[in-house]
Design a protein around this motif. Sequence first.
Motif, PDB file in Angstrom:
ATOM      1  N   ASN A   1       0.855  -1.188   0.000  1.00  0.00           N
ATOM      2  CA  ASN A   1       0.000   0.000   0.000  1.00  0.00           C
ATOM      3  C   ASN A   1       0.887   1.233   0.000  1.00  0.00           C
ATOM      4  O   ASN A   1       1.676   1.434   0.924  1.00  0.00           O
ATOM      5  CB  ASN A   1      -0.894   0.034   1.240  1.00  0.00           C
ATOM      6  N   GLN A  22      -1.842   0.700 -17.974  1.00  0.00           N
ATOM      7  CA  GLN A  22      -1.668   1.732 -16.949  1.00  0.00           C
ATOM      8  C   GLN A  22      -1.930   3.102 -17.567  1.00  0.00           C
ATOM      9  O   GLN A  22      -1.493   3.379 -18.683  1.00  0.00           O
ATOM     10  CB  GLN A  22      -0.249   1.700 -16.368  1.00  0.00           C
ATOM     11  N   THR A  26      -6.201  -0.636  -9.458  1.00  0.00           N
ATOM     12  CA  THR A  26      -5.930   0.278  -8.346  1.00  0.00           C
ATOM     13  C   THR A  26      -5.531   1.640  -8.898  1.00  0.00           C
ATOM     14  O   THR A  26      -5.241   1.778 -10.097  1.00  0.00           O
ATOM     15  CB  THR A  26      -4.824  -0.278  -7.428  1.00  0.00           C
ATOM     16  N   CYS A  28      -3.509  -5.908 -14.267  1.00  0.00           N
ATOM     17  CA  CYS A  28      -2.331  -5.148 -14.695  1.00  0.00           C
ATOM     18  C   CYS A  28      -1.148  -5.491 -13.793  1.00  0.00           C
ATOM     19  O   CYS A  28      -1.238  -5.379 -12.562  1.00  0.00           O
ATOM     20  CB  CYS A  28      -2.613  -3.646 -14.644  1.00  0.00           C
ATOM     21  N   PHE A  29      -0.065  -5.916 -14.420  1.00  0.00           N
ATOM     22  CA  PHE A  29       1.173  -6.227 -13.706  1.00  0.00           C
ATOM     23  C   PHE A  29       2.335  -5.594 -14.457  1.00  0.00           C
ATOM     24  O   PHE A  29       2.308  -5.477 -15.686  1.00  0.00           O
ATOM     25  CB  PHE A  29       1.379  -7.742 -13.590  1.00  0.00           C
ATOM     26  N   GLU A  55      -7.759  -3.493 -14.375  1.00  0.00           N
ATOM     27  CA  GLU A  55      -7.833  -4.898 -13.967  1.00  0.00           C
ATOM     28  C   GLU A  55      -6.768  -5.726 -14.686  1.00  0.00           C
ATOM     29  O   GLU A  55      -6.456  -5.497 -15.847  1.00  0.00           O
ATOM     30  CB  GLU A  55      -9.216  -5.462 -14.274  1.00  0.00           C
ATOM     31  N   GLY A  58      -1.700  -3.125  -4.152  1.00  0.00           N
ATOM     32  CA  GLY A  58      -1.443  -4.258  -5.028  1.00  0.00           C
ATOM     33  C   GLY A  58      -0.537  -5.228  -4.288  1.00  0.00           C
ATOM     34  O   GLY A  58      -0.411  -5.176  -3.064  1.00  0.00           O
ATOM     35  N   PHE A  87       5.068  -5.641  -9.660  1.00  0.00           N
ATOM     36  CA  PHE A  87       3.967  -5.043  -8.912  1.00  0.00           C
ATOM     37  C   PHE A  87       2.708  -5.094  -9.762  1.00  0.00           C
ATOM     38  O   PHE A  87       2.753  -4.842 -10.970  1.00  0.00           O
ATOM     39  CB  PHE A  87       4.268  -3.586  -8.547  1.00  0.00           C
ATOM     40  N   GLY A  88       1.598  -5.388  -9.115  1.00  0.00           N
ATOM     41  CA  GLY A  88       0.339  -5.375  -9.850  1.00  0.00           C
ATOM     42  C   GLY A  88      -0.804  -5.930  -9.034  1.00  0.00           C
ATOM     43  O   GLY A  88      -0.661  -6.275  -7.853  1.00  0.00           O
ATOM     44  N   THR A  89      -1.954  -6.015  -9.696  1.00  0.00           N
ATOM     45  CA  THR A  89      -3.160  -6.543  -9.065  1.00  0.00           C
ATOM     46  C   THR A  89      -4.148  -6.967 -10.148  1.00  0.00           C
ATOM     47  O   THR A  89      -4.236  -6.321 -11.191  1.00  0.00           O
ATOM     48  CB  THR A  89      -3.826  -5.479  -8.162  1.00  0.00           C
TER      49      THR A  89
END
Length: 244
Positions: free
Chosen positions: A110, A158, A138, A193-194, A191, A116, A132-134
């Motif tokens: 965070n 992104q 985010t 996205c890494f 959504e 993520g 890094f991603g989710t």
Amino acid sequence: MESGRPAKRAVSASFERRPPPEAPQSKKLTRWAFWASFVVILAVVCQFLESIKHRWYILDQPMLHELAQDAIAKYPDDTANIINHIVTNLTATYGSRHINPRQDEWVFNNAGGAMGAMYVIHASITEYLIIFGTPLGTEGHTGRHTADDYFHILEGEQWAYAPPSLKKEVYGPGSVHHLRRGEVKQYKMHENCFALEYARGWIPLMLPFGFADSLSSTLDIPTLWDTVYITGREMIRNLMFGKI
């Protein structure tokens, strides 16, 4: 009476030898001189370190971009294999002394209002490399950092925005979002996205931004501990092998 007189003279002589107390103004000037000298010396040291920090870089940005594009071409829309391809090649190039091969070592992150998960591939005083991603998406604040940050999009999209422009920047798979040192933007990861994120500069000065949300908002101490432990472990391990 006779025995008391020499003692009286001795006490009187000791008072005469005592130096006069230093004036308050003189003490104040001494303190100011000390702190001014300290600031000047610190500035000179920082400037010198800034001028030579490039000697401690081992990762190569164009190579990372090429590696990311190669992984995307080989495994389109397959994030797990994209990451495995990148880590396997980096380990073969730099060795496990500098690359963390634990691909299951993910932690929540965070920072700047965005959330993520990340996997720390490399962390040292002057460089870090993470995934890094989710899958949920985010949005947040990039932070204003003492390092150049390169966001290699592996999957998803992104967006970024910085005034006075009135249009968004769009980055898709295979592209690089370069956040220059000292710049700041709003960003959004959609959504699934890494990204492979590479930063080069003074990494310890970036850490408070990464820890602030955990201390002031989420209060997720176990995740904060995992982040500190992994980052510290990798930095110390690199220092032991001479990588600053």
